[in-house]
Design a protein around this motif. Structure first.
Motif, PDB file in Angstrom:
ATOM      1  N   CYS A 232      35.044 -29.087   1.560  1.00 34.55           N
ATOM      2  CA  CYS A 232      35.251 -30.547   2.407  1.00 34.55           C
ATOM      3  C   CYS A 232      36.244 -30.272   3.522  1.00 34.55           C
ATOM      4  CB  CYS A 232      36.112 -31.304   1.275  1.00 34.55           C
ATOM      5  SG  CYS A 232      36.680 -32.931   1.658  1.00 34.55           S
ATOM      6  N   CYS A 233      36.037 -30.877   4.712  1.00 34.93           N
ATOM      7  CA  CYS A 233      37.016 -30.955   5.779  1.00 34.93           C
ATOM      8  C   CYS A 233      38.242 -31.290   5.625  1.00 34.93           C
ATOM      9  CB  CYS A 233      36.148 -31.566   7.047  1.00 34.93           C
ATOM     10  SG  CYS A 233      36.344 -33.660   6.702  1.00 34.93           S
ATOM     11  N   GLY A 234      38.818 -31.780   4.686  1.00 33.45           N
ATOM     12  CA  GLY A 234      40.005 -32.231   4.059  1.00 33.45           C
ATOM     13  C   GLY A 234      40.438 -33.775   4.504  1.00 33.45           C
ATOM     14  N   ALA A 235      39.235 -34.637   5.149  1.00 31.88           N
ATOM     15  CA  ALA A 235      39.534 -35.948   5.786  1.00 31.88           C
ATOM     16  C   ALA A 235      39.912 -36.547   4.650  1.00 31.88           C
ATOM     17  CB  ALA A 235      38.328 -36.447   6.459  1.00 31.88           C
ATOM     18  N   LEU A 236      39.366 -36.585   3.528  1.00 34.53           N
ATOM     19  CA  LEU A 236      39.473 -37.639   2.582  1.00 34.53           C
ATOM     20  C   LEU A 236      41.047 -37.648   1.733  1.00 34.53           C
ATOM     21  CD1 LEU A 236      36.192 -37.390   0.684  1.00 34.53           C
ATOM     22  CD2 LEU A 236      37.079 -39.586   1.736  1.00 34.53           C
ATOM     23  N   THR A 237      41.429 -36.573   1.488  1.00 36.30           N
ATOM     24  CA  THR A 237      42.744 -36.244   1.072  1.00 36.30           C
ATOM     25  C   THR A 237      43.812 -36.411   2.176  1.00 36.30           C
ATOM     26  OG1 THR A 237      42.318 -33.888   1.266  1.00 36.30           O
ATOM     27  CG2 THR A 237      42.028 -34.713  -0.797  1.00 36.30           C
ATOM     28  N   HIS A 238      43.551 -36.170   3.461  1.00 35.75           N
ATOM     29  CA  HIS A 238      44.557 -36.309   4.382  1.00 35.75           C
ATOM     30  C   HIS A 238      44.733 -37.707   4.589  1.00 35.75           C
ATOM     31  CE1 HIS A 238      46.045 -35.883   8.275  1.00 35.75           C
ATOM     32  NE2 HIS A 238      45.294 -36.632   9.078  1.00 35.75           N
ATOM     33  N   HIS A 239      43.907 -38.671   4.443  1.00 36.45           N
ATOM     34  CA  HIS A 239      44.029 -40.112   4.527  1.00 36.45           C
ATOM     35  C   HIS A 239      44.554 -40.730   3.321  1.00 36.45           C
ATOM     36  CE1 HIS A 239      42.299 -40.221   8.748  1.00 36.45           C
ATOM     37  NE2 HIS A 239      41.181 -39.925   8.072  1.00 36.45           N
ATOM     38  N   LEU A 240      44.786 -40.001   2.279  1.00 39.39           N
ATOM     39  CA  LEU A 240      45.680 -40.268   1.086  1.00 39.39           C
ATOM     40  C   LEU A 240      46.860 -39.794   1.422  1.00 39.39           C
ATOM     41  CD1 LEU A 240      42.756 -39.750  -1.755  1.00 39.39           C
ATOM     42  CD2 LEU A 240      43.691 -41.849  -1.027  1.00 39.39           C
ATOM     43  N   GLY A 241      47.176 -39.031   2.316  1.00 40.36           N
ATOM     44  CA  GLY A 241      48.579 -38.533   2.513  1.00 40.36           C
ATOM     45  C   GLY A 241      48.792 -37.148   1.717  1.00 40.36           C
ATOM     46  N   ARG A 242      47.655 -36.693   1.276  1.00 41.40           N
ATOM     47  CA  ARG A 242      47.863 -35.425   0.553  1.00 41.40           C
ATOM     48  C   ARG A 242      47.677 -34.315   1.421  1.00 41.40           C
ATOM     49  NH1 ARG A 242      46.507 -36.209  -5.750  1.00 41.40           N
ATOM     50  NH2 ARG A 242      46.928 -38.494  -5.914  1.00 41.40           N
ATOM     51  N   ASP A 243      48.669 -33.973   2.388  1.00 39.22           N
ATOM     52  CA  ASP A 243      48.303 -32.898   3.351  1.00 39.22           C
ATOM     53  C   ASP A 243      48.256 -31.415   2.939  1.00 39.22           C
ATOM     54  OD1 ASP A 243      47.644 -34.544   5.791  1.00 39.22           O
ATOM     55  OD2 ASP A 243      49.341 -33.779   6.828  1.00 39.22           O
ATOM     56  N   GLY A 244      49.078 -31.387   1.879  1.00 37.33           N
ATOM     57  CA  GLY A 244      49.057 -29.970   1.260  1.00 37.33           C
ATOM     58  C   GLY A 244      47.285 -29.570   1.128  1.00 37.33           C
ATOM     59  N   ASP A 245      46.784 -30.458   0.386  1.00 38.40           N
ATOM     60  CA  ASP A 245      45.468 -30.310  -0.149  1.00 38.40           C
ATOM     61  C   ASP A 245      44.437 -30.158   1.320  1.00 38.40           C
ATOM     62  OD1 ASP A 245      43.224 -30.406  -2.312  1.00 38.40           O
ATOM     63  OD2 ASP A 245      42.447 -31.434  -0.636  1.00 38.40           O
ATOM     64  N   ALA A 246      44.826 -31.163   2.012  1.00 38.56           N
ATOM     65  CA  ALA A 246      43.996 -31.369   3.393  1.00 38.56           C
ATOM     66  C   ALA A 246      44.024 -30.023   4.172  1.00 38.56           C
ATOM     67  CB  ALA A 246      44.263 -32.468   4.109  1.00 38.56           C
ATOM     68  N   LEU A 247      45.077 -29.554   4.294  1.00 38.81           N
ATOM     69  CA  LEU A 247      45.521 -28.457   4.983  1.00 38.81           C
ATOM     70  C   LEU A 247      44.928 -27.053   4.725  1.00 38.81           C
ATOM     71  CD1 LEU A 247      49.091 -29.276   6.732  1.00 38.81           C
ATOM     72  CD2 LEU A 247      46.843 -29.731   7.717  1.00 38.81           C
ATOM     73  N   ALA A 248      45.035 -26.986   3.228  1.00 34.77           N
ATOM     74  CA  ALA A 248      44.519 -25.906   2.625  1.00 34.77           C
ATOM     75  C   ALA A 248      42.984 -25.971   2.798  1.00 34.77           C
ATOM     76  CB  ALA A 248      44.685 -25.916   1.045  1.00 34.77           C
ATOM     77  N   ARG A 249      42.258 -27.060   2.637  1.00 34.37           N
ATOM     78  CA  ARG A 249      40.997 -27.003   3.212  1.00 34.37           C
ATOM     79  C   ARG A 249      40.677 -26.682   4.578  1.00 34.37           C
ATOM     80  NH1 ARG A 249      38.166 -29.048  -1.232  1.00 34.37           N
ATOM     81  NH2 ARG A 249      39.415 -30.147  -2.760  1.00 34.37           N
TER      82      ARG A 249
END
Length: 437
Positions: A232-249
């Protein structure tokens, strides 16, 4: 806008960026005219200008987010129409993203809301898990009639959100698409080589979109690779404020994409879901402070292109005859506001023989916005109904869009077929007629 951050606060790169963004705002209020939530609700705090004030106070005083601040930030769709309208170049996207991270870190939501957000963050980015959840949702869909309506709920509860989730579930699921590791060779002399983002929700709900892209690209001399170990590109968790997950992706994708570029060369990383494309193009900013990944992230952002951007450069052959099909083109917010791509898709469709019509109030969001139509179902459904009513004025034969979220959202309110722009372009250049809704 005057700010009063301390020197200690400004030593934080994120706060320094927020200060720069806030100081660019001149209070003009132009953003209120194009903000969907302000247009619907008429509350200054549900406008970009109002949210900017709330975020400024929260960051400047280093306060824990209050329930009121969270409510109004949560209601933001991140459609970015305000950025298109703003005469001062305020980067509202990076400011509201920072606010969401702070809320996720410092605010304790009610248990049921935390649980729902955790489920969304776990399931949506994982295609196999998402497919299984869609099968279960399809079986449970009849129960939606027993759950409370999402209408007129300014503060939606768990049951109304569950109802929204069930109503979004498709009646059937298509067969899985080809997985990462596959290479589709060019037909005839090879003119280029690209990676195609496989996506997460899209590959479950509508794998036909990427299949159409692959047919069109290979037909016109472009080799297409689905990169192994992409996620996943990280967009979904990024917009949920979960940047740790988004940046890891993001880091994971950067590694595998640049690895593929080193092995076989890549002219571009193509994206058929504009919501994903906006975030991938922002990798360079998101990882700007990462000593290891800042440079590679910038390279990936430079390579990333929406499918319409890339296809515009292929010089598609003109059709032998026009179809005369009337296409209502829905410009996804992430494409027109996030990536500033407005003309290319319409020009491609028109040159391919379709009669293309702009939708009235085309700058307003349809209400999809990632997980927004689940977390804010009342506002989302009102925006969808407004969008569908505007589309109906055109009496189109078909609706085209460049984002799977918009396609699902709009299809839920109309019987007019909704397809991806690339499906129509594939059809016009020798591919099959698109599958409908």
């Amino acid at each position: 806008m005057k700010t009063e951050f301390t020197l200690t606060q400004l030593a934080n790169p994120d706060i320094a960026e927020a200060d720069k963004i806030l100081r660019a705002c001149v209070h003009c209020g132009f953003c209120t005219a194009t903000c969907p939530t302000y247009v619907l609700l008429g509350d200054e705090l549900d406008s970009p200008r109002g949210r900017i004030y709330l975020i400024k106070e929260m960051l400047e005083k280093d306060q824990k987010p209050t329930k009121e601040v969270v409510k109004h930030v949560d209601r933001c769709l991140s459609c970015l129409a305000c950025m298109t309208t703003c005469p001062s170049g305020v980067n509202y996207m990076h400011l509201v993203d920072q606010a969401r991270v702070k809320i996720e870190q410092d605010y304790t939501r009610p248990f049921t809301e935390r649980a729902l957000r955790s489920v969304l963050a776990m399931v949506l980015p994982r295609p196999k898990l998402f497919r299984a959840s869609m099968v279960l949702a399809r079986l449970a869909r009849p129960l939606a009639a027993l759950l409370p309506s999402t209408r007129n709920q300014s503060n939606p509860n768990l049951l109304s959100r569950l109802r929204a989730m069930l109503l979004l579930a498709p009646s059937r699921l298509p067969a899985p698409a080809p997985q990462g590791g596959n290479v589709f060779p060019a037909q005839g002399p090879r003119r280029g080589r690209v990676a195609l983002l496989q996506g997460c929700a899209q590959q479950v709900l509508a794998p036909r979109i990427n299949q159409a892209a692959i047919r069109l690209l290979t037909r016109h001399g472009i080799e297409v690779v689905l990169v192994r170990d992409e996620q996943c590109c990280g967009a979904l968790t990024h917009h949920l404020g979960r940047d740790g997950d988004a940046l890891a992706r993001a880091r994971g994708n950067i590694s595998v994409w640049l690895g593929e570029a080193d092995r076989g060369g890549l002219d571009a990383i193509l994206v058929t879901t504009s919501g994903c494309g906006t975030v991938v193009k922002d990798y360079g900013y998101l990882l700007r402070e990462d000593a290891e990944f800042a440079g590679p992230a910038a390279k990936v952002s430079a390579l990333a292109k929406d499918i319409s951007e890339y296809v515009s450069g292929l010089d598609l052959p003109a059709p032998q005859e026009r179809s005369n099909l009337v296409v209502a083109y829905h410009s996804a917010c992430s494409l027109q506001h996030g990536q500033k791509i407005t003309q290319a898709p319409k020009e491609l469709l028109s040159k391919s023989g379709f009669v293309v019509k702009d939708i009235p109030e085309g700058h307003l969001c349809c209400g999809s916005a990632g997980t927004y139509n689940i977390l804010q179902p009342d506002i989302a459904s009102r925006l969808r109904d407004r969008k569908v009513a505007n589309i109906a004025m055109l009496k189109p034969d078909i609706i085209a869009a460049g984002n799977i979220g918009c396609m699902v959202q709009i299809a839920g309110g109309t019987g007019v077929p909704v397809v991806h722009t690339i499906e129509l372009l594939d059809w016009a250049t020798g591919g099959p007629r698109p599958g409908l809704n």
